[in-house]
Design an enzyme around this catalytic site. Structure first.
Site, PDB file in Angstrom:
ATOM      1  CG  ASP A 196      33.850  40.628  33.700  1.00  0.00           C
ATOM      2  OD1 ASP A 196      34.470  39.789  33.207  1.00  0.00           O
ATOM      3  OD2 ASP A 196      33.739  41.179  34.470  1.00  0.00           O
ATOM      4  CG  HIS A 256      39.312  43.980  38.016  1.00  0.00           C
ATOM      5  ND1 HIS A 256      40.815  44.704  38.768  1.00  0.00           N
ATOM      6  CD2 HIS A 256      39.563  42.789  37.282  1.00  0.00           C
ATOM      7  CE1 HIS A 256      41.378  43.440  38.335  1.00  0.00           C
ATOM      8  NE2 HIS A 256      40.596  42.718  37.612  1.00  0.00           N
ATOM      9  CD  GLN A 304      41.605  42.790  33.573  1.00  0.00           C
ATOM     10  OE1 GLN A 304      41.466  42.382  34.483  1.00  0.00           O
ATOM     11  NE2 GLN A 304      42.586  42.608  32.535  1.00  0.00           N
ATOM     12  NE  ARG A 339      45.440  43.254  35.889  1.00  0.00           N
ATOM     13  CZ  ARG A 339      44.825  42.488  36.638  1.00  0.00           C
ATOM     14  NH1 ARG A 339      44.386  41.176  36.393  1.00  0.00           N
ATOM     15  NH2 ARG A 339      44.724  42.183  37.663  1.00  0.00           N
ATOM     16  NE  ARG A 346      40.781  39.683  42.184  1.00  0.00           N
ATOM     17  CZ  ARG A 346      41.608  39.125  41.295  1.00  0.00           C
ATOM     18  NH1 ARG A 346      41.056  37.785  40.669  1.00  0.00           N
ATOM     19  NH2 ARG A 346      41.432  39.896  40.423  1.00  0.00           N
ATOM     20  CB  CYS A 356      39.221  41.245  33.038  1.00  0.00           C
ATOM     21  SG  CYS A 356      37.639  40.390  33.799  1.00  0.00           S
TER      22      CYS A 356
HETATM   23  N1   CP Z   1      41.310  39.692  35.079  1.00  0.00           N
HETATM   24  C1   CP Z   1      41.673  39.420  36.399  1.00  0.00           C
HETATM   25  O1   CP Z   1      42.022  40.064  37.144  1.00  0.00           O
HETATM   26  O2   CP Z   1      41.852  37.901  36.615  1.00  0.00           O
HETATM   27  P1   CP Z   1      42.399  36.827  37.412  1.00  0.00           P
HETATM   28  O3   CP Z   1      40.530  36.677  38.854  1.00  0.00           O
HETATM   29  O4   CP Z   1      42.468  35.761  37.253  1.00  0.00           O
HETATM   30  O5   CP Z   1      42.723  37.778  38.525  1.00  0.00           O
HETATM   31  N1  NVA Z   2      33.884  40.794  37.775  1.00  0.00           N
HETATM   32  C1  NVA Z   2      34.232  39.631  37.640  1.00  0.00           C
HETATM   33  C2  NVA Z   2      36.484  39.807  37.055  1.00  0.00           C
HETATM   34  C3  NVA Z   2      36.485  38.931  37.258  1.00  0.00           C
HETATM   35  C4  NVA Z   2      38.433  39.306  36.708  1.00  0.00           C
HETATM   36  C5  NVA Z   2      34.425  39.247  38.899  1.00  0.00           C
HETATM   37  O1  NVA Z   2      34.280  40.092  40.119  1.00  0.00           O
HETATM   38  O2  NVA Z   2      34.652  37.620  38.716  1.00  0.00           O
END
Ligand code: CP
Ligand code: NVA
Length: 299
Positions: free
Chosen positions: A219, A128, A131, A286, A101, A258
């Protein structure tokens, strides 16, 4: 050739549908997949916070018989000047795959370029994809084949939107994106998806996007790393998902997010906590979707 899982656009429609089908099979019969990662060590690098990704990958790797190694980038030399290339080469000597990440998508591409093991994108500033694999599985569990269905996105044209855009031509659903012009989604991803046959429209009027939607999605207004929170709140307020939006959608439309969610910002509590919301089924998937991705990478 090393297989990676970086973006939805990198895969064929057949491959993606197979991954979703396998995720369904894994969910139905998890015990049959206990040895998929036997003896495999998977590094999980986090440059940003996470609840779902962290826990679903860790649990998934353990359930597939592998060993997860959780790494916070701040504790690694990568956070103190070591190059991405050297990090990739060193990790490739110790572990069998890397989940990351990251703040920067470019960094993940660089990591994959120099790795001799699979790299999985677990969210970047661009996309992502894990997701969206879970989301499509969730949609199909509730509403059947997503092909030809109307998916409506409300709010920021962010990383999650980009993965939905890339999925549209692959899975054959119609995607309406209601967002303010200043927060339009990635135009290159959009053009590529439209060229590939994606039926995708950008709209300024949230009511137009909501009409006949089979799935309403939003989101957070401020993604991890975004700095202009106040401006975003002002721009995105008209795109809040509320009961009026849900009323314009099909009567059996589902609501997805998400997570993490901010009640009464991007979505009112009555919708996310209401009967049309499937956000916790979505979160659960997930686990199954990522097990399927891991299996694909090692098959
Ligand atoms: N949706 C998602 O990726 O959640 P987290 O940021 O908690 O991993
Ligand atoms: N768009 C959000 C998604 C979190 C899972 C972010 O990048 O923070």
């Amino acid at each position: 050739m090393v297989k990676h899982f970086i973006d939805i656009a990198d895969f064929s429609s057949v491959q993606l549908k197979q991954m979703v089908a396998e995720a369904r099979a894994i969910k139905a019969n998890p015990n049959s997949y206990k040895h998929v990662l036997k003896g495999k060590k998977i590094a999980m690098i986090f440059e940003k916070p996470s609840t779902r990704t962290r826990v679903s990958f860790e649990v998934g790797i353990v359930e597939l018989g592998g060993t997860p190694i959780i790494l916070n980038s701040k504790d690694m030399q990568i956070g103190h000047g070591e190059t991405i290339a050297d990090t990739a080469k060193v990790l490739s000597r110790f572990v069998d795959a890397i989940m990351i990440r990251a703040n920067s998508h470019v960094m993940v591409l660089e990591l994959a370029k120099h790795s001799t093991i699979p790299v999985i994108n677990a969210l970047t500033d661009r996309s992502h994809p894990c997701q969206i694999m879970a989301d499509i599985q969730c949609f199909e569990e509730h509403r059947g084949n997503i092909k030809g269905k109307n998916i409506a996105w409300f709010g920021d044209g962010n990383n999650v939107t980009t993965s939905w855009i890339e999925a549209a031509p692959k899975f054959g659903f119609n995607l309406s994106i209601a967002c303010p012009e200043a927060l339009d989604p990635d135009s290159q991803a959009l053009q590529t998806a439209i060229k590939a046959g994606g039926n995708i429209s950008i709209m300024r009027d949230p009511k137009a996007a909501a009409k006949n939607a089979d799935c309403v999605i939003t989101d957070c207004w401020v993604s991890m790393g975004d700095k202009d929170a106040e401006n975003r709140h002002n721009l995105l307020q008209p795109y809040q998902v509320d009961q009026n939006i849900m009323q314009l959608a099909q009567s059996d439309a589902i609501f997805m997010h998400c997570l993490p969610a901010h009640r009464n910002e991007e979505v009112v509590a009555q919708v996310i906590d209401g009967p049309q919301s499937v956000v916790f089924d979505e979160a659960e998937n997930r686990l199954h979707a990522q097990k399927s991705i891991l299996k694909y990478l090692f098959d």
